[in-house]
Each structure stands twice: as C-alpha cells, then as structure tokens.
Design an enzyme around this catalytic site. Structure first.
Site, short mmCIF file in Angstrom:
data_model
loop_
_atom_site.label_atom_id
_atom_site.label_comp_id
_atom_site.label_asym_id
_atom_site.label_seq_id
_atom_site.Cartn_x
_atom_site.Cartn_y
_atom_site.Cartn_z
N LYS A 196 50.34 62.74 66.32
CA LYS A 196 50.21 61.29 66.15
C LYS A 196 51.21 60.58 67.06
CE LYS A 196 52.12 57.98 63.58
NZ LYS A 196 51.91 56.81 64.41
N THR A 223 63.05 56.90 59.15
CA THR A 223 61.75 57.58 59.03
C THR A 223 61.96 59.09 58.92
OG1 THR A 223 60.99 55.91 60.61
CG2 THR A 223 59.40 57.59 59.97
N GLU A 236 64.28 64.86 65.50
CA GLU A 236 65.05 64.28 66.62
C GLU A 236 65.16 62.79 66.33
OE1 GLU A 236 66.49 65.93 68.93
OE2 GLU A 236 65.53 67.87 68.65
N CYS A 258 66.60 56.89 73.52
CA CYS A 258 67.49 57.30 72.43
C CYS A 258 68.85 57.75 72.97
CB CYS A 258 66.85 58.44 71.64
SG CYS A 258 66.39 59.83 72.70
N GLU A 281 72.39 51.33 65.43
CA GLU A 281 71.52 51.48 66.60
C GLU A 281 70.71 50.20 66.80
OE1 GLU A 281 68.02 54.07 66.44
OE2 GLU A 281 68.58 54.88 68.39
P1 NAP Z 1 59.98 55.33 63.98
O1 NAP Z 1 59.66 53.99 63.45
O2 NAP Z 1 60.80 56.24 63.16
O3 NAP Z 1 58.58 56.01 64.33
C1 NAP Z 1 58.45 57.29 64.91
C2 NAP Z 1 57.07 57.83 64.61
O4 NAP Z 1 56.97 58.08 63.21
C3 NAP Z 1 55.94 56.84 64.94
O5 NAP Z 1 54.83 57.54 65.40
C4 NAP Z 1 55.70 56.21 63.58
O6 NAP Z 1 54.44 55.62 63.47
C5 NAP Z 1 55.85 57.41 62.67
N1 NAP Z 1 56.08 57.12 61.27
C6 NAP Z 1 56.49 55.97 60.70
N2 NAP Z 1 56.57 56.10 59.34
C7 NAP Z 1 56.24 57.38 59.07
C8 NAP Z 1 56.15 58.15 57.87
N3 NAP Z 1 56.41 57.61 56.67
N4 NAP Z 1 55.80 59.44 57.97
C9 NAP Z 1 55.54 60.02 59.15
N5 NAP Z 1 55.58 59.33 60.33
C10 NAP Z 1 55.93 58.04 60.29
O7 NAP Z 1 60.69 55.24 65.39
P2 NAP Z 1 60.30 54.30 66.60
O8 NAP Z 1 60.69 52.91 66.27
O9 NAP Z 1 58.89 54.58 67.00
O10 NAP Z 1 61.24 54.89 67.74
C11 NAP Z 1 62.56 54.51 67.92
C12 NAP Z 1 63.52 55.49 67.29
O11 NAP Z 1 63.27 56.80 67.80
C13 NAP Z 1 64.96 55.20 67.63
O12 NAP Z 1 65.74 55.36 66.48
C14 NAP Z 1 65.31 56.24 68.66
O13 NAP Z 1 66.68 56.55 68.75
C15 NAP Z 1 64.51 57.39 68.18
N6 NAP Z 1 64.29 58.37 69.24
C16 NAP Z 1 64.94 59.57 69.16
C17 NAP Z 1 64.77 60.50 70.18
C18 NAP Z 1 65.48 61.82 70.14
O14 NAP Z 1 65.14 62.69 70.94
N7 NAP Z 1 66.46 62.02 69.27
C19 NAP Z 1 63.93 60.21 71.25
C20 NAP Z 1 63.29 58.97 71.28
C21 NAP Z 1 63.47 58.06 70.27
P3 NAP Z 1 54.30 54.04 63.77
O15 NAP Z 1 54.66 53.83 65.17
O16 NAP Z 1 52.89 53.79 63.50
O17 NAP Z 1 55.21 53.36 62.81
#
Ligand code: NAP
Length: 485
Positions: free
Chosen positions: A177, A234, A252, A286, A389
């Site tokens: 997804k 999440t 991650e 990130c 963040e």
């Molecule tokens: P997010 O809101 O946590 O979403 C990540 C993914 O999870 C999306 O596909 C999201 O879908 C899905 N999701 C949301 N609620 C969920 C649930 N209850 N169960 C399962 N999946 C669910 O993060 P984001 O805003 O897309 O991305 C930004 C974050 O990612 C930042 O905190 C960044 O630091 C982190 N990040 C970390 C890394 C790493 O390698 N450590 C790399 C890149 C980004 P939807 O989009 O439909 O909500």
C-alpha cells in the site's frame, strides 16, 4: 496504461481493477492544489482479494529458481530506467518535488533497489556450524509467505521498491500500500512488473487510506510479516495490531536528526552539505538534519553564510528546471509547517530567513502548497520546535561550546534515526560518531547510501533494520537443521 477517466486502479492478481466499493478519492497535485487524477478508496474487501492472490501465487514463486527471480527483477530495473522520464514526471506531479530531484535521485535509486536485490540473492551464503564429533548445523533461510508492505508519501517509489525488491527477490509474495497522497509511481510500476514477466499475484498493490487499507493489511491473519515506513504514531498502531498475532514487523519511523558542525570543519563543504540535508525535497526526507548545532567560534560565520545561501534557493514550479524548492505534499502538511513556525515565534525563536508564505511562483501554481526554506535561531534546545518532527523546510541552528555538550544535545531526543558530523579531526569523528544514538552517522557527508549497510533507527525511530543482508534476513525465516554425525 489502463486508466479510465484518469483513474488509478488497484493491481491484484496481475489485473488492474477498481475497488470493490467503487469509491475513489481525489489525487491532488501539490503544486496546483487541484485534483489531477483519482485513486481507489479501497477497503478490507480489496485487501482480502489481494491476500488471496498473493497466497495463491506463493508456492510457485517461492519454488522458482533464484536465477529466474533475479532475471525478472533485473528486467524491472531495466524498464524503470527505460521509462525514467515518465516516472520522474509522475513523481514530481504527485509529490511536488522538483522534477530534477525525482530524475536524479528518486527514480534511479528505485531501479537500483531492484538491481541490488536481484543480484544479492545470487551471492548469499548459508551458515554452517560444526560440533566436534557430534553433529553439524546449517541454517536454511526460507521465504515467509505473504508479506505486507506499507510506505509513506515523501519518497514514494524509492521507499516502496526498497521493500518490494528484497521481499519478492527471496520468494515471498506481497500486498503493498503506497500513501494515498502519492500513488502514481506505484501504479506505473505495476504495468512494468507485468511487462517484465512477474507472475500474477506476486506483487499486489491496493490503494487507499491508512485506516481502511493499511490497517486491513496489518490486521490480516494471513499476512504474517509487515514492513512499514512512516510516522512514529502510525508505527505504534502497526506494532499494536501485529503484536497479538506475533507478526514479524520492521518499523522505519520518524526522526529529528542532529547535524553537528565543529569549528575545525571544512566550512564550505559543511554549508553546502547542510543546505542539502536541511532542505532537500522541501525538508521532507526522514533523514534531513533539522537540528543544526554549530560550535560557538564558527557560529556567526556559519549562520551568516548559510542564511545567505538559503535565501538564494529558487522556490518554484516543480516542473521548471531552475527550481530548487518545490511544493509541500499536502495542505495538511503545509498547515503543520506553518503551525511550527508560529510556535517557534512563541517559544522565542528568531526567524532569520523564510517564515511566511511566498507569492505563488506562477499562475499555474497560484493555489499550490508552497513554503520557503526557513531558518530559526535563538531557540532553547528543550523547546518543542527543537524536539518534535516537523517534516518540512524548517530548521533550527543552535551554538554549542564543547564536544560533550553537543553529544548531550544530539542524544536528548526521543528519536534516533540519523545524524551528520562535520569535522576534519579524524579522532573526533570516530569519538563523536560512536557516542551518538542514531542508526546512521554521516561524517562530512549526507544521504550517501550503500545498499549493503544496515539501515534503520534507534529509540523511537524504529525497530529492525533494512538494507543488504538485514533485509534478506528479515524477509526470510531462519531454520536450523541439525544433522548428527
Ligand atoms: P504516516 O502517516 O505514518 O503514513 C505512512 C503510511 O502508513 C501511509 O501509507 C499511510 O496511509 C499508512 N497508514 C496510516 N495509518 C495506518 C494504520 N492505522 N495502519 C497501517 N497503515 C497506516 O507517515 P507519512 O505522513 O506518510 O510519512 C511521513 C513520516 O514518515 C515521517 O514521520 C517520516 O520521518 C517518516 N519516514 C521515515 C522513514 C525512515 O526510513 N525511517 C522514511 C521516510 C519517511 P495514508 O497515507 O493513507 O495515511
């Protein structure tokens, strides 16, 4: 490409189809603020179908020779490279990032992911342990079955392919997804997988929201392995969903990465490097260094020169070749960035450059989600802006007096994803790197990636490691076979 009325479709069992419920969401272009396609608003019924397809495909794919799996993945890499321009444009329109960045970084790194794991599986070794006169043990690593892969919006194809490639390379089948904010490159990837001869059901992509599709994947009893990249909040939900079923989970998560500049650093290189690590992809990486610490004796010069360079960054239409800074991914994310800049003012910070919405770069982008690169000084280390963040083009700069003090600042945070250290003193580089609690420490560089090294976060930045053997091990179950002598 089978789009109907500009609709993105799910990819299940090798077929493109709409969601069972027939509902779609608008896919907004961040640079214009306008919908430019529609994405399935799928639900657990679509996930059930995808899991069934993956389950059906597993016996044959896991029994396919390593050489054949490698060949298919290499073909996928070739086809991404053939269609680089199409992918780069889709990535830029979907995310708001400069087309030049998508073309030079995101898409090439996505094809590298397939190429790397396609060849890595040809060179793996199995451990054997001999017990004198008693037995010998060997470790057999077998694919786990159906795996769930969930990724965020900031580097959509790169991060999804970083999961898909190792997962299917070792013989698993997958239900993936992407973020519903940035679904287009995953959609294009499906067409390429078909062309490359990936058998039906090996990769299934279900589009939709986290609460509907993401949680259905993580809760599904037949998905025993989950690889998740996204925010820490999440990630906690994913861990909670998987814990009762003892799922194998890799997380991650977020970061608040320190970028430390000692007075003995090559200041020119540190400024150029810090400009990238602060504002690449509008700060939505990130690994961006959002907390910059500069040794007191170099502080004034660093701030003056860094602010000067920041002001020169060209904010503009992501599709223009002169653009350094594109759009923020969504209105929600833009509001979050504005909130933190307001909070920085309340907390006593000084906005030295940026800080308020810029005029639209052109008429096409008049309703786009733009925010200029912003530098804040004078904030206490313990302020919220210095701890939480933001995930946007906003950084803080803080002076420090000693090595000990800055190591304390760096580690005094719940996150531990990555850090950078700039110094020409080799002993100091080793000493400081050893003491910083982050999964990656870059010395005199940033975002250099060797796909063989372990990648992941400490503390609340994650659980588990991706990359190289770590990924191959995560996506396989190790079995010990003990044979008596
Ligand atoms: P997010 O809101 O946590 O979403 C990540 C993914 O999870 C999306 O596909 C999201 O879908 C899905 N999701 C949301 N609620 C969920 C649930 N209850 N169960 C399962 N999946 C669910 O993060 P984001 O805003 O897309 O991305 C930004 C974050 O990612 C930042 O905190 C960044 O630091 C982190 N990040 C970390 C890394 C790493 O390698 N450590 C790399 C890149 C980004 P939807 O989009 O439909 O909500």
């Amino acid at each position: 490409m089978p789009t109907e009325l500009n609709k993105i479709l799910n990819f299940i069992d090798g077929q493109f189809d709409g969601p069972v419920g027939g509902k779609y969401l608008d896919n907004i272009e961040p640079a214009t603020g306008q919908p430019y396609s529609q994405v399935p608003d799928s639900d657990s019924r679509d996930v059930d179908q995808a899991v069934a397809a993956a389950e059906k495909a597993f016996p044959e794919w896991s029994g396919t020779s390593t050489a054949e799996r490698s060949r298919v993945l290499l073909r996928i890499a070739d086809l991404i490279e053939r269609d680089l321009e199409k992918f780069a444009r889709a990535e830029s329109v979907d995310t708001g990032k400069p087309l030049s960045l998508a073309r030079s970084l995101d898409i090439p790194r996505a094809s590298s992911n397939f190429r790397f794991f396609a060849t890595a599986i040809l060179h793996t070794e199995n451990e054997a342990h001999v017990m004198d006169g008693v037995a010998f043990n060997y470790t057999l690593r077998q694919p786990r079955g159906v795996v769930g892969l969930i990724s965020p919006w900031n580097l959509p194809l790169y991060l999804l392919s970083w999961k898909i490639a190792p997962a299917i390379a070792v013989g698993n089948t997958a239900v993936a997804k992407p973020s519903e904010l940035t679904p287009m490159t995953a959609f294009l990837l499906c067409e390429i997988c078909r062309e490359a001869g990936l058998p039906n059901g090996v990769l299934n992509i279900v589009h939709g929201t986290g609460p509907n599709v993401g949680s259905a994947i993580t809760a599904h009893p037949k998905v025993g392995t989950i690889s998740f990249t996204g925010g820490t909040v999440t990630g906690r939900k994913v861990a909670e969903a998987g814990a009762p079923l003892f799922k194998k989970i890799s997380l991650e998560l977020g970061g608040k990465n320190p970028n430390i500049i000692f007075a003995d650093a090559n200041l020119d290189a540190a400024i150029v490097g810090s400009l990238r690590s602060s504002f690449a992809n509008q700060g939505q990486v990130c690994l961006c260094g959002s907390r910059v610490f500069v040794e007191r004796s170099a502080y004034d010069e660093f701030v003056r020169r860094f602010v000067e360079k920041t002001a020169q960054l060209q904010l503009g239409d992501p599709l223009e070749s002169t653009t350094d800074q594109g759009a923020i991914v969504s209105r929600t994310q833009l509001e979050k960035v504005k909130f933190y800049v307001g909070l920085a003012r309340e907390e006593g910070g000084k906005i030295t450059v940026g800080g308020s919405a810029p005029p639209p770069p052109n008429d096409r982008c008049r309703d786009g989600f733009f925010f200029p690169p912003t530098v804040i000084t004078g904030l206490p280390v313990a302020s919220r802006v210095n701890r939480e963040e933001i995930f946007g083009p906003v950084i803080t700069i803080t002076p420090f007096e000693s090595e000990e003090e800055v190591i304390g600042y760096a580690n005094d945070n719940e996150y531990g994803l990555a850090s950078s250290v700039w110094t020409q003193n080799l002993n100091r580089a080793h000493r400081v790197a050893e003491q910083i609690h982050t999964g990656t420490v870059w010395v005199n560089c940033w975002l250099v990636r060797d796909l063989r090294v372990p990648f992941g976060g400490m503390k609340q930045s994650g659980v588990g490691r991706e990359g190289g053997n770590e990924a191959l091990h995560f996506f396989t179950e190790a079995k010990n076979i003990c044979i008596a002598k």
